[in-house]
Design an enzyme around this catalytic site. Structure first.
Site, PDB file in Angstrom:
ATOM      1  N   ASP A 100      55.162  28.229  54.047  1.00  0.00           N
ATOM      2  CA  ASP A 100      55.565  29.066  52.919  1.00  0.00           C
ATOM      3  C   ASP A 100      54.329  29.498  52.141  1.00  0.00           C
ATOM      4  OD1 ASP A 100      57.905  30.026  51.390  1.00  0.00           O
ATOM      5  OD2 ASP A 100      58.838  28.168  52.053  1.00  0.00           O
ATOM      6  N   ASP A 202      57.568  33.951  50.040  1.00  0.00           N
ATOM      7  CA  ASP A 202      58.583  33.775  49.010  1.00  0.00           C
ATOM      8  C   ASP A 202      58.685  35.045  48.155  1.00  0.00           C
ATOM      9  OD1 ASP A 202      60.364  31.863  47.617  1.00  0.00           O
ATOM     10  OD2 ASP A 202      58.975  32.155  45.955  1.00  0.00           O
ATOM     11  N   GLU A 269      61.008  36.981  52.441  1.00  0.00           N
ATOM     12  CA  GLU A 269      62.312  36.738  51.825  1.00  0.00           C
ATOM     13  C   GLU A 269      62.610  37.916  50.911  1.00  0.00           C
ATOM     14  OE1 GLU A 269      64.329  33.486  48.784  1.00  0.00           O
ATOM     15  OE2 GLU A 269      62.307  34.219  48.427  1.00  0.00           O
ATOM     16  N   HIS A 329      67.083  26.354  51.871  1.00  0.00           N
ATOM     17  CA  HIS A 329      66.922  25.391  50.779  1.00  0.00           C
ATOM     18  C   HIS A 329      67.460  25.889  49.439  1.00  0.00           C
ATOM     19  CE1 HIS A 329      63.673  28.231  50.527  1.00  0.00           C
ATOM     20  NE2 HIS A 329      63.485  27.859  49.285  1.00  0.00           N
ATOM     21  N   ASP A 330      67.902  27.145  49.361  1.00  0.00           N
ATOM     22  CA  ASP A 330      68.388  27.719  48.105  1.00  0.00           C
ATOM     23  C   ASP A 330      69.899  27.924  48.078  1.00  0.00           C
ATOM     24  OD1 ASP A 330      65.945  27.993  46.763  1.00  0.00           O
ATOM     25  OD2 ASP A 330      65.534  29.951  47.656  1.00  0.00           O
TER      26      ASP A 330
END
Length: 534
Positions: A100, A202, A269, A329-330
């Site tokens: 990331d 991200d 993302e 993960h969100d």
């Protein structure tokens, strides 16, 4: 220029949330040595690459997405030497390693911000987004933070506001400053030089903001969904604080760095305004690919959701090979979003089959291969700032971040010898990896089968996708590449359904759930499906 080998197209990428994968020193927090120790689990799945969520030094206000040093490892997760060993161990097993990168903002504790906040005329004064208050002391404009409230916080030293799209402890980096851009590109080079194979970027839609700080317009009433009404920031169109057309050049700068190296991948993302995807990713100059939240935010599990994504968003983007993902993960875990309760292995198997059958590079999140449902946490266990804000109506993201259950009988589920940073529920322990590893009918066994299926069929890995008209809860599409054509049929519902097979449908190459073929008709039990040769 870098080698253009496109290993990532149609690959299966396994996302690891390092804090919750495996803890080797008993502090209750996962670490890099733990990831290295469990690499063979990922190899056993058949994954082509791993993607690591942030492991950088961080005050953990947003658990690693508030980076205080881009070029080091968080002490609780290990050292740079541990990271180098993990890279080597991953490559030795024939997998790629993706990390990331959080370049849109830093932690307030990052040295860049510590200097920037001191005055309006120091060397880094323009490295973040600063603005004067209005005459009455209120914030510069109407931009709202994704975590609630104004996207501005006051700094008493500079006597100005700074912009933060997320927490006030995550000041927004100013990509209008060329020194900042080059510093961020050098962060990428630092990790590429250490052997990483690529990056997940991200909030890649939010590198650039409108320098004039224009107010965002409201989201029209007719476009507002229950997801929007649940969260005030979603009631405005984020077209000035993010999702800018000029953001394209930032993506091109990232891609240019990737081209300095061989066989590297950058994917983004894109959590808002997914119609911008084609401007930011695809082709030879922008990011290689990216994912949106189309499937991630879906709670319906209805066939049109799948068709719309490919026919409406992706069809015009001829130079974009997409990503496909149901989980990260969100996001509330798909078994819970689409089925509810404390687990549904039949649904988990169906979802995994659809995931590998759809066109795209697969992004699979840790625990998805075990069929883990969302963890329902008590108030005392909430760590996520989103959950802290809105509990109990919205419990935040902790429920999908609880540690991996490796051993059903161990106190810490084999994740830790200490106290795990988030609790592990009993309905996860019964799905622990050690229980499933010896069960040929487990979700884990099924996950391995469907990944192998994709690798065995070029049409599933790289083929075109075309949807077939169906009724009710049946989803059907073909996947075709030169020399192979497959028909994929799935019953998403909880009641039996039927589908008329076309003439020429050959043998089934894969079945999930209860499927029966009688002459030209296919009978599909609840949550079942089959893939046929055509």
């Amino acid at each position: 220029m870098g080698n253009k080998a496109e290993w990532w197209k149609g690959a299966v990428v396994y996302q690891i949330y390092p804090r919750s994968f495996l803890d080797t020193n008993g502090d209750g927090i996962g670490d890099l040595k733990g990831i290295e120790e469990k690499l063979d689990h990922v190899v056993g799945l058949g994954a082509d690459a791993i993607w690591l969520s942030p492991f950088y030094p961080s005050p953990n206000k947003d658990f690693g997405y508030d980076v205080s040093d881009y070029c080091d490892v968080a002490p609780e997760m290990g050292t740079l030497a541990d990271f180098d060993r993990l890279v080597a161990a991953t490559h030795k097993r024939g997998m790629k390693l993706i990390v990331d990168q959080v370049l849109a903002h830093t932690s307030e504790q990052h040295s860049w911000f510590q200097e920037s906040q001191l005055s309006a005329n120091n060397a880094k004064s323009d490295w973040y987004v600063w603005a004067d208050a209005k005459e009455d002391g209120t914030v510069p404009n109407n931009w709202l933070s994704a975590f609630g409230g104004p996207a501005w916080s006051w700094n008493p030293v500079r006597r100005q506001y700074y912009h933060h799209k997320f927490l006030k402890s995550q000041p927004k980096v100013n990509f209008h400053n060329e020194e900042v851009v080059e510093a961020c590109m050098n962060v990428l080079r630092f990790w590429l030089d250490r052997g990483v194979d690529g990056f997940r970027l991200d909030v890649a839609n939010a590198y650039l903001h409108d320098a004039a700080l224009t107010d965002n317009p409201p989201l029209p009433m007719e476009k507002r969904t229950f997801m929007d009404w649940a969260h005030a920031p979603r009631l405005q169109q984020h077209i000035h604080d993010a999702n800018r057309e000029e953001n394209e050049w930032a993506m091109k700068r990232v891609r240019a760095v990737m081209e300095e190296y061989d066989e590297r991948l950058a994917f983004g993302e894109f959590s808002e305004r997914q119609e911008m995807l084609g401007l930011y990713a695809g082709g030879l100059e922008r990011l290689h690919t990216g994912y949106t939240f189309h499937f991630l935010e879906d709670w319906s599990f209805e066939p049109p959701v799948f068709r719309e994504y490919y026919e409406e968003l992706l069809a015009p983007l001829a130079d974009l090979f997409p990503c496909v993902t149901f989980s990260n993960h969100d996001i509330v875990r798909p078994v819970t979003r689409w089925g509810g309760g404390q687990g549904d292995d039949r649904l988990a198997k169906l979802a995994l089959t659809i995931l590998v059958a759809l066109k795209g590079t697969v992004l699979m999140y840790q625990g998805e291969e075990l069929g883990l449902p969302e963890t329902d946490l008590d108030r005392k266990d909430i760590k996520d700032p989103v959950g802290d804000l809105y509990f109990p109506w919205v419990k935040g993201r902790d429920g999908c971040r609880t540690p991996m259950p490796w051993e059903s009988g161990a106190a810490g589920a084999g994740f830790t010898s200490g106290t795990p940073w988030l609790p592990i529920p009993d309905y996860h322990k019964v799905r622990a990896a050690d229980v499933q590893a010896g069960d040929r009918n487990s979700v884990l066994a099924h996950a391995r089968q469907v990944v192998a299926l994709r690798k065995a069929h070029p049409a599933l890995k790289l083929g075109d996708i075309r949807f077939v008209d169906t009724e009710g809860k049946v989803l059907a599409f073909t996947r075709e590449v030169e020399g192979e054509r497959l028909l994929c049929i799935f019953n998403l519902g909880t009641e039996a359904a039927s589908f008329g097979l076309p003439e020429g449908a050959g043998e089934a190459v894969f079945e999930v759930g209860e499927v029966m073929r009688e002459s030209g008709a296919l009978s599909l039990g609840a949550r079942s499906g089959a893939i046929f040769k055509l």
